[in-house]
Scaffold this motif. Structure first.
Motif, PDB file in Angstrom:
ATOM      1  N   ASP A  81     -14.643  -3.519  -1.091  1.00  0.00           N
ATOM      2  CA  ASP A  81     -13.328  -2.927  -1.306  1.00  0.00           C
ATOM      3  C   ASP A  81     -12.316  -4.046  -1.529  1.00  0.00           C
ATOM      4  O   ASP A  81     -12.632  -5.229  -1.406  1.00  0.00           O
ATOM      5  CB  ASP A  81     -12.930  -2.026  -0.136  1.00  0.00           C
ATOM      6  CG  ASP A  81     -12.916  -2.751   1.199  1.00  0.00           C
ATOM      7  OD1 ASP A  81     -12.686  -3.979   1.234  1.00  0.00           O
ATOM      8  OD2 ASP A  81     -13.117  -2.088   2.225  1.00  0.00           O
ATOM      9  N   ASP A  82     -11.097  -3.681  -1.869  1.00  0.00           N
ATOM     10  CA  ASP A  82     -10.076  -4.690  -2.178  1.00  0.00           C
ATOM     11  C   ASP A  82      -9.821  -5.625  -0.998  1.00  0.00           C
ATOM     12  O   ASP A  82      -9.646  -6.828  -1.169  1.00  0.00           O
ATOM     13  CB  ASP A  82      -8.774  -4.029  -2.641  1.00  0.00           C
ATOM     14  CG  ASP A  82      -8.148  -3.121  -1.594  1.00  0.00           C
ATOM     15  OD1 ASP A  82      -8.871  -2.613  -0.712  1.00  0.00           O
ATOM     16  OD2 ASP A  82      -6.932  -2.914  -1.666  1.00  0.00           O
ATOM     17  N   GLN A  83      -9.832  -5.072   0.213  1.00  0.00           N
ATOM     18  CA  GLN A  83      -9.583  -5.872   1.408  1.00  0.00           C
ATOM     19  C   GLN A  83     -10.611  -7.010   1.524  1.00  0.00           C
ATOM     20  O   GLN A  83     -10.261  -8.169   1.679  1.00  0.00           O
ATOM     21  CB  GLN A  83      -9.649  -4.974   2.649  1.00  0.00           C
ATOM     22  CG  GLN A  83      -9.437  -5.686   3.956  1.00  0.00           C
ATOM     23  CD  GLN A  83      -7.977  -5.964   4.233  1.00  0.00           C
ATOM     24  OE1 GLN A  83      -7.143  -5.105   4.076  1.00  0.00           O
ATOM     25  NE2 GLN A  83      -7.686  -7.179   4.637  1.00  0.00           N
ATOM     26  N   ARG A  84     -11.887  -6.664   1.452  1.00  0.00           N
ATOM     27  CA  ARG A  84     -12.947  -7.677   1.592  1.00  0.00           C
ATOM     28  C   ARG A  84     -12.925  -8.685   0.445  1.00  0.00           C
ATOM     29  O   ARG A  84     -13.118  -9.878   0.650  1.00  0.00           O
ATOM     30  CB  ARG A  84     -14.312  -7.010   1.695  1.00  0.00           C
ATOM     31  CG  ARG A  84     -14.548  -6.404   3.045  1.00  0.00           C
ATOM     32  CD  ARG A  84     -16.004  -5.970   3.202  1.00  0.00           C
ATOM     33  NE  ARG A  84     -16.085  -5.014   4.284  1.00  0.00           N
ATOM     34  CZ  ARG A  84     -16.121  -3.704   4.131  1.00  0.00           C
ATOM     35  NH1 ARG A  84     -16.111  -3.177   2.930  1.00  0.00           N
ATOM     36  NH2 ARG A  84     -16.173  -2.907   5.165  1.00  0.00           N
ATOM     37  N   ASP A  90       0.847  -1.191   0.000  1.00  0.00           N
ATOM     38  CA  ASP A  90       0.000   0.000   0.000  1.00  0.00           C
ATOM     39  C   ASP A  90       0.880   1.236   0.000  1.00  0.00           C
ATOM     40  O   ASP A  90       2.006   1.212   0.508  1.00  0.00           O
ATOM     41  CB  ASP A  90      -0.860   0.043   1.272  1.00  0.00           C
ATOM     42  CG  ASP A  90      -2.227  -0.576   1.112  1.00  0.00           C
ATOM     43  OD1 ASP A  90      -2.593  -0.958  -0.012  1.00  0.00           O
ATOM     44  OD2 ASP A  90      -2.931  -0.680   2.131  1.00  0.00           O
ATOM     45  N   CYS A 137      -8.144 -12.741  10.230  1.00  0.00           N
ATOM     46  CA  CYS A 137      -7.805 -12.520   8.837  1.00  0.00           C
ATOM     47  C   CYS A 137      -6.591 -11.609   8.669  1.00  0.00           C
ATOM     48  O   CYS A 137      -5.974 -11.183   9.628  1.00  0.00           O
ATOM     49  CB  CYS A 137      -9.005 -11.953   8.100  1.00  0.00           C
ATOM     50  SG  CYS A 137      -9.155 -12.694   6.471  1.00  0.00           S
ATOM     51  N   ASN A 188       2.877  -5.818   9.612  1.00  0.00           N
ATOM     52  CA  ASN A 188       1.705  -4.963   9.423  1.00  0.00           C
ATOM     53  C   ASN A 188       1.384  -4.189  10.702  1.00  0.00           C
ATOM     54  O   ASN A 188       0.233  -4.048  11.081  1.00  0.00           O
ATOM     55  CB  ASN A 188       0.493  -5.805   9.005  1.00  0.00           C
ATOM     56  CG  ASN A 188      -0.675  -4.925   8.610  1.00  0.00           C
ATOM     57  OD1 ASN A 188      -0.531  -4.021   7.799  1.00  0.00           O
ATOM     58  ND2 ASN A 188      -1.838  -5.176   9.189  1.00  0.00           N
ATOM     59  N   TRP A 203     -10.163 -11.053   1.154  1.00  0.00           N
ATOM     60  CA  TRP A 203     -10.547 -11.925   2.281  1.00  0.00           C
ATOM     61  C   TRP A 203     -11.450 -13.047   1.785  1.00  0.00           C
ATOM     62  O   TRP A 203     -11.216 -14.211   2.034  1.00  0.00           O
ATOM     63  CB  TRP A 203     -11.331 -11.151   3.326  1.00  0.00           C
ATOM     64  CG  TRP A 203     -10.566 -10.332   4.287  1.00  0.00           C
ATOM     65  CD1 TRP A 203      -9.214 -10.311   4.498  1.00  0.00           C
ATOM     66  CD2 TRP A 203     -11.122  -9.383   5.197  1.00  0.00           C
ATOM     67  NE1 TRP A 203      -8.907  -9.408   5.469  1.00  0.00           N
ATOM     68  CE2 TRP A 203     -10.056  -8.824   5.920  1.00  0.00           C
ATOM     69  CE3 TRP A 203     -12.408  -8.957   5.464  1.00  0.00           C
ATOM     70  CZ2 TRP A 203     -10.243  -7.858   6.892  1.00  0.00           C
ATOM     71  CZ3 TRP A 203     -12.592  -7.995   6.439  1.00  0.00           C
ATOM     72  CH2 TRP A 203     -11.517  -7.459   7.150  1.00  0.00           C
ATOM     73  N   GLY A 247      -4.030  -9.152  10.455  1.00  0.00           N
ATOM     74  CA  GLY A 247      -4.599  -7.819  10.579  1.00  0.00           C
ATOM     75  C   GLY A 247      -4.502  -7.233  11.973  1.00  0.00           C
ATOM     76  O   GLY A 247      -4.648  -6.033  12.152  1.00  0.00           O
ATOM     77  N   ASN A 307      -4.430  -8.271   6.617  1.00  0.00           N
ATOM     78  CA  ASN A 307      -4.581  -6.923   6.107  1.00  0.00           C
ATOM     79  C   ASN A 307      -3.866  -6.881   4.761  1.00  0.00           C
ATOM     80  O   ASN A 307      -2.773  -7.420   4.632  1.00  0.00           O
ATOM     81  CB  ASN A 307      -3.974  -5.907   7.072  1.00  0.00           C
ATOM     82  CG  ASN A 307      -4.126  -4.499   6.558  1.00  0.00           C
ATOM     83  OD1 ASN A 307      -3.325  -4.059   5.748  1.00  0.00           O
ATOM     84  ND2 ASN A 307      -5.151  -3.811   7.017  1.00  0.00           N
ATOM     85  N   ALA A 308      -4.462  -6.232   3.783  1.00  0.00           N
ATOM     86  CA  ALA A 308      -3.920  -6.224   2.428  1.00  0.00           C
ATOM     87  C   ALA A 308      -2.902  -5.110   2.194  1.00  0.00           C
ATOM     88  O   ALA A 308      -2.608  -4.778   1.056  1.00  0.00           O
ATOM     89  CB  ALA A 308      -5.063  -6.123   1.418  1.00  0.00           C
TER      90      ALA A 308
END
Length: 170
Positions: A70-73, A3, A38, A93, A76, A29, A40-41
């Protein structure tokens, strides 16, 4: 993938050895002891693959029928829910506070923590070049971020840009 608000504080190239086809490599995360099953992206390792890309996009079409994930979900639901996730340590992270060992700091959190680029002004060059303390607080991490930016600016001869950024005193 990193990111734009992700700040490596140590080399990360060894993580390439963990990446596997059709799996996603990412850090937890939350820090150990916090229930967050889960990732974190902010840091993601993937092997480029057209077939996986097409499957993720099909999954996005299915999920976006009712809302726009969103990209995160999306990641996941596709990777973690199908046991295609290779977890790596939370130390890759770290967010909102210091944590040891810390391999990186992620300025994620939607305004909960100060971010260097949100500041009204930057430290002076002399303060940044003299900075040599350990990272004992989020403010130390932010100061180190500014110091590394100064080094990149000087190495790439971006002094005109740098001089246009306002100063403040630490």
């Amino acid at each position: 993938y990193l990111d734009s608000d992700y700040f490596p504080t140590s080399p990360l190239d060894h993580l390439f050895d963990l990446v596997q086809p059709e799996k996603l490599t990412a850090a937890y995360g939350s820090k150990p002891g916090v229930v967050d099953p889960c990732f974190n992206a902010g840091l993601v390792g993937l092997v480029p693959n057209t077939e996986t890309y097409n499957k993720v996009m099909e999954h996005w079409k299915h999920l976006s029928a009712s809302s726009c994930p969103d990209d995160q979900r999306l990641l996941w639901y596709y990777f973690a829910d199908h046991d295609n996730w290779i977890p790596i340590s939370y130390s890759y992270n770290v967010r909102r506070e210091r944590y040891f060992p810390m391999k990186s700091f992620h300025f994620a959190g939607h305004g909960r923590e100060p971010r260097p680029w949100d500041w009204k002004a930057r430290p002076s060059d002399a303060e940044l070049l003299a900075y040599d303390r350990p990272m004992d607080s989020v403010m130390d991490i932010i100061t180190l971020w500014w110091k590394y930016l100064l080094i990149v600016v000087r190495e790439n001869e971006l002094n005109e840009f740098w001089m246009s950024v306002k100063h403040f005193t630490l």
